[in-house]
Scaffold this active site. Structure first.
Site, PDB file in Angstrom:
ATOM      1  CB  SER A 126      -0.867  -0.027   1.248  1.00 33.93           C
ATOM      2  OG  SER A 126      -1.392   1.248   1.501  1.00 33.93           O
ATOM      3  CE1 TYR A 151      -3.853  -2.860   5.669  1.00 39.48           C
ATOM      4  CE2 TYR A 151      -3.380  -0.518   5.471  1.00 39.48           C
ATOM      5  CZ  TYR A 151      -3.612  -1.735   4.885  1.00 39.48           C
ATOM      6  OH  TYR A 151      -3.581  -1.839   3.524  1.00 39.48           O
ATOM      7  CE  LYS A 155      -1.401  -4.714   3.432  1.00 40.50           C
ATOM      8  NZ  LYS A 155      -1.590  -6.026   2.771  1.00 40.50           N
TER       9      LYS A 155
END
Ligand code: UDP
Length: 336
Positions: A126, A151, A155
């Protein structure tokens, strides 16, 4: 026919990518725990492509279950790993769940791949890893900034795990795809983003408000340092995004590409929240009542992609206009 394992294949991007893989002649095995999707999607995919993908309900944090999938479907050549928890807010409340789901899943896959001769991994990353970039548009060489949520941190850690595994001499290649903001739905309106729970992302909220499910929506902040004061993002059509995965897998399997590559997947165009709402209204003819409220905590002010590397190296480019993409999101909302 080449076999590809798609984890999270009944999810939003996973389902669209499965369609594109099948259209390109790949055989797809889906593994999904259905935590944020449902098994009916398998039938919808079959309706679009005429081919029913194999489907195994399993959780990627369960290594034994994953191993069984590799045993049952010999000769899997590549893995596209979508399965992950993805709600930023929830990750702040349940960090351990996010670390377990997103980290253990990847470890299990990377540990099993060599045992089954899998040649490559395409990984969903992302643009959140760039934080607020100092220079825009942002390219792949931009500095990776400390994550602002568990979150986002998963990543970053996932990217590091892949890098370290590859540099240690692992017998597979990887392409890491850094998504900007995927929106829209398949033109058939058979698949799209399923609103399990309360949607947090802008476009599902816009379409729900347009449909009257919500009376009005909130625009989080109009006092940013941007032309109209609202935040800027790079909204990328989900089918375009999915096609990049097929190209990436082709590249891993059929070329002597580098062992590890990174690509931004975006349009190269930044749109503000207010511009997006107004484009939606213009392209669908439907009003979206909104109210400007305070900023949402943790939001990045502005980010859009420099997709030059993907354009040049992958020969991939975002094709759909935002207007058509917003119309596809609206068609999907009406179907729901
Ligand atoms: N946004 C908004 N109202 C909403 C949902 C989102 O104004 O109800 C804004 C949000 O503040 C951000 C942009 O829309 O500036 C995109 O948000 P989204 O959650 O879709 O993506 P992300 O923040 O992860 O890029």
């Amino acid at each position: 026919m080449k076999r590809i394992l798609v984890t999270g294949g009944t999810g939003y991007i996973g389902s669209h990518t499965t369609v594109e893989l099948q259209n390109a002649g790949y055989e797809v095995i889906i593994v999904d725990n259905l935590s944020n999707s449902n098994a009916e999607i398998v039938g919808k995919i079959a309706k679009i492509t005429g081919i029913r993908p194999e489907f195994v309900q399993a959780d990627c944090i369960d290594s034994a279950a994953l191993k069984q999938v590799f045993e049952r479907y010999p000769g899997i050549e590549g893995v596209i790993h979508f399965a992950a928890s993805k709600a930023v807010g929830e990750s702040v409340e349940k960090p351990l769940l996010y670390y377990r789901n997103n980290i253990v899943s990847l470890l299990n896959i990377l540990e099993l791949m060599p045992d089954y001769g899998v040649k490559g991994l395409v990984f969903s990353s992302s643009c959140t890893i760039y934080g607020q970039p100092k220079k825009l548009p942002v390219d792949e060489n931009a500095e990776i900034q400390p994550a602002t949520s568990p979150y986002g941190n998963t990543k970053q850690i996932n990217e590091e795990i892949i890098r370290d595994a590859i540099y240690s001499g692992a017998p597979y290649k990887s392409i890491v795809l850094r998504y900007f903001n995927p929106i829209g739905a398949h033109p058939s309106a058979e698949i799209g983003e399923l609103p399990l729970g309360q949607p947090q992302n802008l476009v599902p909220i816009v379409t729900r408000t347009a449909a009257g499910v919500r009376k009005e929506m909130f625009v989080f902040g109009d006092d940013y340092n941007t032309p109209d004061g609202s935040c800027i993002r790079d909204y990328i059509n989900v089918v375009d995004l999915s096609k990049a995965h097929v190209i990436a897998m082709d590249r891993i399997l059929n070329s002597n590409s580098e062992k590890l590559e990174y690509f931004n997947l975006g349009t190269g165009r930044g749109l503000s929240v207010l511009e997006l709402i107004s484009l939606f209204e213009k392209s669908t003819g439907v009003k979206v009542p909104y109210k400007i409220v305070g900023r949402r905590e943790g939001d990045i002010e502005q980010i859009w992609a420099d997709p030059t590397r993907a354009n040049r190296v992958l020969g991939w480019k975002a094709e759909e206009s935002v207007e058509d993409t917003l119309r596809s999101a609206w068609e999907w909302q009406k179907r729901l």
